[in-house]
Design a protein around this motif. Sequence first.
Motif, PDB file in Angstrom:
ATOM      1  N   PRO A  73       0.793  -1.228   0.000  1.00 41.73           N
ATOM      2  CA  PRO A  73       0.000   0.000   0.000  1.00 41.73           C
ATOM      3  C   PRO A  73       0.831   1.286   0.000  1.00 41.73           C
ATOM      4  CG  PRO A  73      -0.958  -1.581   1.507  1.00 41.73           C
ATOM      5  CD  PRO A  73       0.344  -2.163   1.031  1.00 41.73           C
ATOM      6  N   ASP A  74       1.949   1.312   0.727  1.00 40.14           N
ATOM      7  CA  ASP A  74       2.737   2.548   0.775  1.00 40.14           C
ATOM      8  C   ASP A  74       3.351   2.883  -0.584  1.00 40.14           C
ATOM      9  OD1 ASP A  74       4.482   0.244   1.377  1.00 40.14           O
ATOM     10  OD2 ASP A  74       6.049   1.747   1.685  1.00 40.14           O
ATOM     11  N   GLU A  75       3.726   1.882  -1.347  1.00 38.03           N
ATOM     12  CA  GLU A  75       4.269   2.128  -2.685  1.00 38.03           C
ATOM     13  C   GLU A  75       3.168   2.599  -3.638  1.00 38.03           C
ATOM     14  OE1 GLU A  75       7.466   2.144  -3.731  1.00 38.03           O
ATOM     15  OE2 GLU A  75       8.018   1.780  -1.637  1.00 38.03           O
ATOM     16  N   ARG A  76       1.978   2.067  -3.470  1.00 37.10           N
ATOM     17  CA  ARG A  76       0.843   2.518  -4.289  1.00 37.10           C
ATOM     18  C   ARG A  76       0.528   3.973  -3.969  1.00 37.10           C
ATOM     19  NH1 ARG A  76      -3.028  -2.755  -5.056  1.00 37.10           N
ATOM     20  NH2 ARG A  76      -1.356  -4.273  -4.840  1.00 37.10           N
ATOM     21  N   ALA A  77       0.568   4.318  -2.678  1.00 37.08           N
ATOM     22  CA  ALA A  77       0.298   5.695  -2.265  1.00 37.08           C
ATOM     23  C   ALA A  77       1.333   6.656  -2.853  1.00 37.08           C
ATOM     24  CB  ALA A  77       0.277   5.791  -0.751  1.00 37.08           C
ATOM     25  N   LYS A  78       2.593   6.245  -2.901  1.00 35.09           N
ATOM     26  CA  LYS A  78       3.639   7.100  -3.477  1.00 35.09           C
ATOM     27  C   LYS A  78       3.390   7.368  -4.955  1.00 35.09           C
ATOM     28  CE  LYS A  78       7.205   5.653  -0.247  1.00 35.09           C
ATOM     29  NZ  LYS A  78       8.399   4.813  -0.055  1.00 35.09           N
ATOM     30  N   LYS A  79       2.685   6.464  -5.612  1.00 31.95           N
ATOM     31  CA  LYS A  79       2.349   6.644  -7.023  1.00 31.95           C
ATOM     32  C   LYS A  79       1.096   7.513  -7.202  1.00 31.95           C
ATOM     33  CE  LYS A  79       4.551   2.437  -8.625  1.00 31.95           C
ATOM     34  NZ  LYS A  79       5.580   3.133  -9.398  1.00 31.95           N
ATOM     35  N   GLY A  80       0.407   7.822  -6.076  1.00 34.59           N
ATOM     36  CA  GLY A  80      -0.766   8.683  -6.145  1.00 34.59           C
ATOM     37  C   GLY A  80      -2.089   7.970  -5.972  1.00 34.59           C
ATOM     38  N   ILE A  81      -2.060   6.709  -5.550  1.00 38.36           N
ATOM     39  CA  ILE A  81      -3.294   5.947  -5.330  1.00 38.36           C
ATOM     40  C   ILE A  81      -3.551   5.900  -3.832  1.00 38.36           C
ATOM     41  CG2 ILE A  81      -4.451   3.726  -5.622  1.00 38.36           C
ATOM     42  CD1 ILE A  81      -2.419   3.166  -7.893  1.00 38.36           C
ATOM     43  N   PHE A  82      -4.709   6.378  -3.401  1.00 39.08           N
ATOM     44  CA  PHE A  82      -5.018   6.357  -1.978  1.00 39.08           C
ATOM     45  C   PHE A  82      -6.528   6.386  -1.773  1.00 39.08           C
ATOM     46  CE2 PHE A  82      -4.491  10.693  -3.347  1.00 39.08           C
ATOM     47  CZ  PHE A  82      -5.570  11.352  -2.786  1.00 39.08           C
ATOM     48  N   LEU A  83      -6.952   6.051  -0.576  1.00 40.62           N
ATOM     49  CA  LEU A  83      -8.365   6.124  -0.193  1.00 40.62           C
ATOM     50  C   LEU A  83      -8.562   7.315   0.725  1.00 40.62           C
ATOM     51  CD1 LEU A  83      -9.213   2.408   0.715  1.00 40.62           C
ATOM     52  CD2 LEU A  83     -10.004   3.685  -1.258  1.00 40.62           C
ATOM     53  N   SER A  84      -9.697   7.937   0.615  1.00 36.94           N
ATOM     54  CA  SER A  84     -10.044   9.003   1.556  1.00 36.94           C
ATOM     55  C   SER A  84     -11.345   8.619   2.242  1.00 36.94           C
ATOM     56  CB  SER A  84     -10.184  10.339   0.849  1.00 36.94           C
ATOM     57  OG  SER A  84     -11.273  10.314  -0.060  1.00 36.94           O
ATOM     58  N   PHE A  85     -11.622   9.264   3.333  1.00 39.79           N
ATOM     59  CA  PHE A  85     -12.845   8.973   4.060  1.00 39.79           C
ATOM     60  C   PHE A  85     -14.046   9.566   3.364  1.00 39.79           C
ATOM     61  CE2 PHE A  85      -9.572   8.880   7.384  1.00 39.79           C
ATOM     62  CZ  PHE A  85      -9.815   7.632   7.892  1.00 39.79           C
ATOM     63  N   GLN A  86     -15.137   8.813   3.300  1.00 39.85           N
ATOM     64  CA  GLN A  86     -16.358   9.321   2.688  1.00 39.85           C
ATOM     65  C   GLN A  86     -16.975  10.412   3.552  1.00 39.85           C
ATOM     66  OE1 GLN A  86     -19.163   6.274   1.724  1.00 39.85           O
ATOM     67  NE2 GLN A  86     -20.574   7.674   0.747  1.00 39.85           N
ATOM     68  N   TYR A  87     -16.919  10.227   4.859  1.00 40.93           N
ATOM     69  CA  TYR A  87     -17.448  11.204   5.813  1.00 40.93           C
ATOM     70  C   TYR A  87     -16.335  11.533   6.805  1.00 40.93           C
ATOM     71  CZ  TYR A  87     -21.843   9.543   3.879  1.00 40.93           C
ATOM     72  OH  TYR A  87     -22.849   9.190   3.022  1.00 40.93           O
ATOM     73  N   PRO A  88     -15.386  12.419   6.435  1.00 37.86           N
ATOM     74  CA  PRO A  88     -14.253  12.696   7.329  1.00 37.86           C
ATOM     75  C   PRO A  88     -14.707  13.369   8.619  1.00 37.86           C
ATOM     76  CG  PRO A  88     -14.243  14.183   5.456  1.00 37.86           C
ATOM     77  CD  PRO A  88     -15.332  13.180   5.210  1.00 37.86           C
ATOM     78  N   THR A  89     -14.005  13.038   9.686  1.00 41.50           N
ATOM     79  CA  THR A  89     -14.278  13.638  10.980  1.00 41.50           C
ATOM     80  C   THR A  89     -13.651  15.020  11.013  1.00 41.50           C
ATOM     81  OG1 THR A  89     -14.190  11.448  11.971  1.00 41.50           O
ATOM     82  CG2 THR A  89     -13.969  13.316  13.457  1.00 41.50           C
ATOM     83  N   GLU A  90     -14.374  15.979  11.560  1.00 41.85           N
ATOM     84  CA  GLU A  90     -13.855  17.336  11.687  1.00 41.85           C
ATOM     85  C   GLU A  90     -12.811  17.378  12.786  1.00 41.85           C
ATOM     86  OE1 GLU A  90     -15.391  21.768  12.954  1.00 41.85           O
ATOM     87  OE2 GLU A  90     -16.827  20.333  12.149  1.00 41.85           O
ATOM     88  N   VAL A  91     -11.692  17.992  12.487  1.00 38.43           N
ATOM     89  CA  VAL A  91     -10.631  18.176  13.469  1.00 38.43           C
ATOM     90  C   VAL A  91     -10.593  19.659  13.816  1.00 38.43           C
ATOM     91  CG1 VAL A  91      -8.167  17.958  13.925  1.00 38.43           C
ATOM     92  CG2 VAL A  91      -9.313  16.274  12.485  1.00 38.43           C
TER      93      VAL A  91
END
Length: 93
Positions: A73-91
Amino acid sequence: MTLEIKNLHVEIEGKEILKGINLTLEKGKIHALMGPNGSGKSTLANVIMGHPKYEITKGEILFNGENINELPPDERAKKGIFLSFQYPTEVSG
């Protein structure tokens, strides 16, 4: 950039859960994956990201022509592939 999925078959704990998925996503176009609960949308996203509980038994995932089936997964992320949260929590702050 292109993400191409060819004849993708995926198992979890010996049970086949994705059966021959084919999909091409091209840069600059809007894509939406829709379907009822349990149809495999989140599973497909997790497989694309390389979640270790899913085993690709057949087929390939190509990102810009490169097979990423075996990349962690970390190598995929370095290539620009990632998941984000559908409903992100407010910080706050």
